[in-house]
Design an enzyme around this catalytic site. Structure first.
Site, short mmCIF file in Angstrom:
data_model
loop_
_atom_site.label_atom_id
_atom_site.label_comp_id
_atom_site.label_asym_id
_atom_site.label_seq_id
_atom_site.Cartn_x
_atom_site.Cartn_y
_atom_site.Cartn_z
N SER A 316 0.86 -1.19 0.00
CA SER A 316 0.00 0.00 0.00
C SER A 316 0.89 1.23 0.00
O SER A 316 2.03 1.19 0.48
CB SER A 316 -0.90 0.01 1.24
OG SER A 316 -1.56 1.26 1.36
N TYR A 329 -2.16 -0.67 10.43
CA TYR A 329 -2.23 -0.98 9.01
C TYR A 329 -0.98 -0.52 8.28
O TYR A 329 -0.37 -1.28 7.50
CB TYR A 329 -3.46 -0.30 8.40
CG TYR A 329 -3.60 -0.51 6.91
CD1 TYR A 329 -4.07 -1.71 6.40
CD2 TYR A 329 -3.25 0.50 6.01
CE1 TYR A 329 -4.20 -1.92 5.03
CE2 TYR A 329 -3.38 0.31 4.65
CZ TYR A 329 -3.84 -0.89 4.16
OH TYR A 329 -3.96 -1.08 2.82
#
Length: 424
Positions: A316, A329
């Site tokens: 990501s 995350y």
């Protein structure tokens, strides 16, 4: 002109966001309810105003019916807030864009914009009106859509959903395993691969949803006119936190198709909690799914792959661009990016390439929250040089490239699909 409080700006932005979501979703009554009972909708795109709840509801119903009839999927986004001074006092103007994000022919989306008035709490309303409304631009207004490149003339907030046109002649007959394939990006990956003749084993924790997705995709592929014979899609249950489940998933691919050429570690979770509120269970589960799941998948795949095979992990842009409330995350995706490099170095001796994709804001359920929050969306797009949200098709295009022979000398790389946001 007096200064307009920031809370008024946010209130107008949020109101328009609620209105836009309602009319885009075909919820005519909910859209009309955002006006006062004698409220008035006025737009230069329509000859007559709609006044009162009944007329407003009827207008929204006609608007949605027109979209259904044309086959277009629309979304409204506020890109700019302006303060205008008038005889009645100051008012806020919302410059909105109407996105055409889907057409029956699958053509290029479009986006037009024109000023729409929304009075703030400091300015008097005419007949109780709150005239925030979807509009389309007249030709002379097109130059207001600034910051767009000549190749992408459709305006802020849009999503380009056309499927990738690249064909990879070496792909038909290959076999791929995709985790987290029951929905979202994983389902799109499965469809994109099968369209190019790749057989897919889709794995997901939700076995029933995975089976339904495999059936739906198979039916859709059968109905399409595809140049290559589409690949088969089969469903399998997998808990990516369990190494033995990956082994079973890999064996399913061998049993069904006799080989594994591609492995896509897509499954992941996206928790929210600011640092003081992160629980031991949350950090453990995030690292277990997002990091251990990638490692276990790569181990199972590499043990059964031949030279020339490829693994792609989902990292990501959050691996390099921290966001508040996403410490768990972001940390997990940073680990995925580094793990990808380690896997590439160690598996290179076997002739196996390992790369990662690092998406930014992509139009999936995972980012729906920001698309429904007008101020958050505006802030997010300010940090994207291309000024729009990406589509799953654009991520799938990168996946196909990384799996194909076109990237046969690319390994250990995390390719960002983020509209440039990592640089802002």
């Amino acid at each position: 002109m007096s200064e307009v409080p920031v809370e008024d700006v946010l209130a107008v932005h949020q109101l328009y966001g609620r209105q836009s979501h309602a009319i885009d979703s075909g919820e005519a009554a909910r859209w009309a309810a955002t006006f006062t009972p004698d409220g008035e909708f006025v737009s230069p795109s329509y000859p007559e105003p709609a006044v009162g709840t009944a007329a407003l509801t009827a207008f929204a119903e006609r608007f949605h019916a027109g979209c259904v009839e044309s086959g277009e999927r629309l979304r409204h986004v506020v890109s700019t807030m302006e303060v205008r001074s008038g005889q009645s006092g100051d008012a806020l103007r919302a410059l909105a864009y109407l996105q055409i994000v889907g057409t029956p022919e699958g053509g290029s989306p479009a986006c037009t914009g024109s000023p729409c008035w929304t009075t703030n709490s400091r300015a008097p309303r005419t007949a109780g009106a709150c005239a925030a409304a979807p509009c389309t631009a007249s030709p002379e207004k097109q130059e207001e859509k600034t910051q767009m490149t000549t190749l992408e003339p459709t305006g802020p907030g849009r999503v380009l959903h056309q499927p990738a046109t690249a064909r990879y002649p070496e792909m038909p007959g290959k076999v791929a395993v995709v985790t987290g394939a029951a929905r979202g990006m994983g389902a799109r990956f499965a469809a994109g691969l099968a369209t190019r003749g790749v057989h897919v084993v889709g794995g997901d924790l939700d076995a029933a949803a995975m089976t339904a997705t495999a059936d739906d995709l198979t039916a859709a592929l059968a109905a399409e006119s595809i140049e290559d014979k589409p690949g088969r899609i089969v469903a399998s249950a997998v808990d990516v936190t369990r190494a033995e489940d990956h082994v079973a998933l890999a064996q399913r691919a061998i049993d069904e198709f006799g080989r594994i050429d591609f492995w896509v570690n897509n499954a992941g979770i996206f928790p929210y909690a600011e640092v003081p509120d992160i629980t031991p269970e949350q950090i453990r589960s995030t690292l277990s799914v997002n990091v251990e799941g990638v490692l276990f998948g790569a181990q199972a795949a590499a043990a059964r792959m031949e030279p020339g095979s490829a693994i792609v992990n989902m990292a990501s842009v959050s691996a390099v661009r921290v966001r508040k409330g996403r410490a768990a995350y972001c940390s997990s995706k940073a680990a995925v990016a580094h793990l990808t490099e380690s896997l590439a170095v160690e598996l290179g001796d076997q002739g196996i390439r390992v790369n990662a994709i690092a998406p930014g804001y992509i139009d999936t359920e995972m980012t729906r929250w920001i698309q429904d929050d007008a101020p958050a969306l505006a802030k997010a797009l300010d940090a994207v040089p291309l000024h729009r949200i990406g589509s799953p098709e654009e991520v799938c295009s990168v996946l196909l490239f990384l799996l194909s022979d076109s990237s046969r000398y690319v390994t250990g790389h995390s390719l960002a699909v983020d509209g440039g946001s990592r640089h802002v």
